[in-house]
Design an enzyme around this catalytic site. Sequence first.
Site, PDB file in Angstrom:
ATOM      1  N   LEU A  43     -25.391  57.760  25.547  1.00  0.00           N
ATOM      2  CA  LEU A  43     -26.848  57.590  25.712  1.00  0.00           C
ATOM      3  C   LEU A  43     -27.696  58.863  26.361  1.00  0.00           C
ATOM      4  O   LEU A  43     -28.814  58.918  25.925  1.00  0.00           O
ATOM      5  CB  LEU A  43     -27.015  56.475  26.939  1.00  0.00           C
ATOM      6  CG  LEU A  43     -26.184  55.258  26.818  1.00  0.00           C
ATOM      7  CD1 LEU A  43     -26.071  54.376  27.936  1.00  0.00           C
ATOM      8  CD2 LEU A  43     -26.757  54.366  25.416  1.00  0.00           C
ATOM      9  N   VAL A  44     -26.944  59.881  26.804  1.00  0.00           N
ATOM     10  CA  VAL A  44     -27.729  60.956  27.126  1.00  0.00           C
ATOM     11  C   VAL A  44     -27.938  61.936  25.678  1.00  0.00           C
ATOM     12  O   VAL A  44     -28.878  62.550  25.510  1.00  0.00           O
ATOM     13  CB  VAL A  44     -27.073  61.879  28.258  1.00  0.00           C
ATOM     14  CG1 VAL A  44     -27.723  63.283  28.344  1.00  0.00           C
ATOM     15  CG2 VAL A  44     -27.010  61.280  29.479  1.00  0.00           C
ATOM     16  N   THR A  63     -20.552  60.323  32.747  1.00  0.00           N
ATOM     17  CA  THR A  63     -19.300  61.064  32.352  1.00  0.00           C
ATOM     18  C   THR A  63     -19.771  62.488  32.357  1.00  0.00           C
ATOM     19  O   THR A  63     -20.758  62.906  32.296  1.00  0.00           O
ATOM     20  CB  THR A  63     -18.993  60.504  31.109  1.00  0.00           C
ATOM     21  OG1 THR A  63     -19.814  60.671  30.176  1.00  0.00           O
ATOM     22  CG2 THR A  63     -18.395  58.793  31.090  1.00  0.00           C
ATOM     23  N   GLU A 122     -23.314  67.456  30.378  1.00  0.00           N
ATOM     24  CA  GLU A 122     -23.433  68.502  29.561  1.00  0.00           C
ATOM     25  C   GLU A 122     -24.698  68.282  28.400  1.00  0.00           C
ATOM     26  O   GLU A 122     -25.093  69.099  28.138  1.00  0.00           O
ATOM     27  CB  GLU A 122     -21.996  68.934  28.795  1.00  0.00           C
ATOM     28  CG  GLU A 122     -21.467  67.737  27.890  1.00  0.00           C
ATOM     29  CD  GLU A 122     -20.063  67.766  28.027  1.00  0.00           C
ATOM     30  OE1 GLU A 122     -19.375  67.527  26.871  1.00  0.00           O
ATOM     31  OE2 GLU A 122     -19.329  68.392  28.702  1.00  0.00           O
ATOM     32  N   ASP A 132     -13.424  66.360  31.589  1.00  0.00           N
ATOM     33  CA  ASP A 132     -13.112  65.849  30.096  1.00  0.00           C
ATOM     34  C   ASP A 132     -14.381  65.870  29.516  1.00  0.00           C
ATOM     35  O   ASP A 132     -15.240  65.200  29.504  1.00  0.00           O
ATOM     36  CB  ASP A 132     -12.888  64.239  30.556  1.00  0.00           C
ATOM     37  CG  ASP A 132     -12.577  63.391  29.091  1.00  0.00           C
ATOM     38  OD1 ASP A 132     -12.222  64.009  28.153  1.00  0.00           O
ATOM     39  OD2 ASP A 132     -13.047  62.413  29.006  1.00  0.00           O
ATOM     40  N   ASP A 186     -13.800  72.188  29.099  1.00  0.00           N
ATOM     41  CA  ASP A 186     -13.568  73.499  28.137  1.00  0.00           C
ATOM     42  C   ASP A 186     -14.042  74.531  29.067  1.00  0.00           C
ATOM     43  O   ASP A 186     -13.263  75.738  28.969  1.00  0.00           O
ATOM     44  CB  ASP A 186     -14.206  73.202  26.974  1.00  0.00           C
ATOM     45  CG  ASP A 186     -13.642  71.917  26.225  1.00  0.00           C
ATOM     46  OD1 ASP A 186     -12.664  71.190  26.396  1.00  0.00           O
ATOM     47  OD2 ASP A 186     -14.226  71.881  25.238  1.00  0.00           O
ATOM     48  N   ALA A 217     -15.646  40.920  38.204  1.00  0.00           N
ATOM     49  CA  ALA A 217     -15.851  42.094  39.353  1.00  0.00           C
ATOM     50  C   ALA A 217     -16.147  41.254  40.604  1.00  0.00           C
ATOM     51  O   ALA A 217     -15.545  41.622  41.604  1.00  0.00           O
ATOM     52  CB  ALA A 217     -17.141  42.773  38.967  1.00  0.00           C
ATOM     53  N   GLY A 275     -14.281  41.623  44.501  1.00  0.00           N
ATOM     54  CA  GLY A 275     -14.919  41.651  45.533  1.00  0.00           C
ATOM     55  C   GLY A 275     -16.002  42.967  45.393  1.00  0.00           C
ATOM     56  O   GLY A 275     -16.447  43.509  46.422  1.00  0.00           O
ATOM     57  N   LYS A 276     -16.219  43.345  44.055  1.00  0.00           N
ATOM     58  CA  LYS A 276     -16.897  44.487  43.656  1.00  0.00           C
ATOM     59  C   LYS A 276     -18.428  43.950  43.708  1.00  0.00           C
ATOM     60  O   LYS A 276     -19.504  44.922  43.625  1.00  0.00           O
ATOM     61  CB  LYS A 276     -16.483  44.991  42.344  1.00  0.00           C
ATOM     62  CG  LYS A 276     -14.995  45.662  42.778  1.00  0.00           C
ATOM     63  CD  LYS A 276     -14.635  46.051  41.355  1.00  0.00           C
ATOM     64  CE  LYS A 276     -13.096  46.596  41.384  1.00  0.00           C
ATOM     65  NZ  LYS A 276     -12.526  46.972  40.182  1.00  0.00           N
TER      66      LYS A 276
END
Length: 368
Positions: free
Chosen positions: A106-107, A130, A135, A237, A242, A325, A329-330
């Site tokens: 999405l970025v 993520t 990056e 990741d 890297d 979820a 309990g989330k």
Amino acid sequence: MEEDRVLSSVHSTVFKESESLEGKCDKIEGYDFNQGVNYPKLLRSMLTTGFQASNLGDVIDVVNQMLEWRLSDETIAPEDCSEEEKDPAYRESVKCKIFLGFTSNLVSSGVRETIRYLVQHHMVDVIVTTTGGVEEDLIKCLAPTFKGDFSLPGAYLRSKGLNRIGNLLVPNDNYCKFEDWIIPIFDQMLKEQKEESVLWTPSKLLARLGKEINNESSYLYWAYKMNIPVFCRGLTDGSLGDMLYFHSFRTSGLVIDVVQDIRAMNGEAVHATPRKTGMIILGGGLPKHHICNANMMRNGADYAVFINTGQEFDGSDSGARPDEAVSWGKIRGSAKTVKVYCDATIAFPLLVAETFASKREQSCEHKT
């Protein structure tokens, strides 16, 4: 006589009397373009259009509830409130704490600009993404991403040094520029670690990168400026990983403490009280689970919006509906929740237009 009896039975089966839905359910009715082109009305009509359009309408409603909630809406329980929490002015100022999660693609896409808008105007409180979501934001400040095609052959693109993300193309030179930019920052971070005993965490690293990029097109820049924490559980990741890998061969010793960040992330949920918490999660994977898991520490979020195309039949967390979820309990059993099965590049800008952006416009008009 027998034929009449059979016919009567068939007739009563086919034309079974219905329970009335009048006043219980919205009538399905789409937008009437004879009214002219009115985009706010068009978006509001999604609620009664049906299928995923109605889910998008529900998402808009839930996010508006997040934005409109104030502590003053709740009944005061004197035994559970501090003196400050009893003050009417204070209660009117306390808003829902919003966690925004999104995946890297999405970025890579133009949704980056929508995310940047929200962060620039401090409309969200906590961000989880993520490594790619970090990056790609930084790399776009150094060089652009281009529109390609889903069907471009991988071997051909590899021979040209072009990386494909769906129908987007990222020249490999972009990552070379990223390396040239970020390695000196790692060098300086290592120096500060050794000479000033700085304890680096993923969120501190991302705040530093937001400061260093110093570019108003970057959501990380605005997160740094607005002091909005950005958490990235899988920091190694991706291209950023890297770069950390290559840097470790040049000079070893840079330490990034993930344990401090899990305390900080969970603390954002645990210490949100007396605020309610809301989750807006685009895509699945790590950001989705990290936000949900943090909210488990406070017995669940009060609002939850999922926008993704994942399915639940394979047991994946990414595809799970909000109700799963709830079982962990989330998300609270009393929470307002909805999932829209849609590409977030379509749904999210429309959602923001009819929630965050429209409310900001109304606020600006009211001030003038």
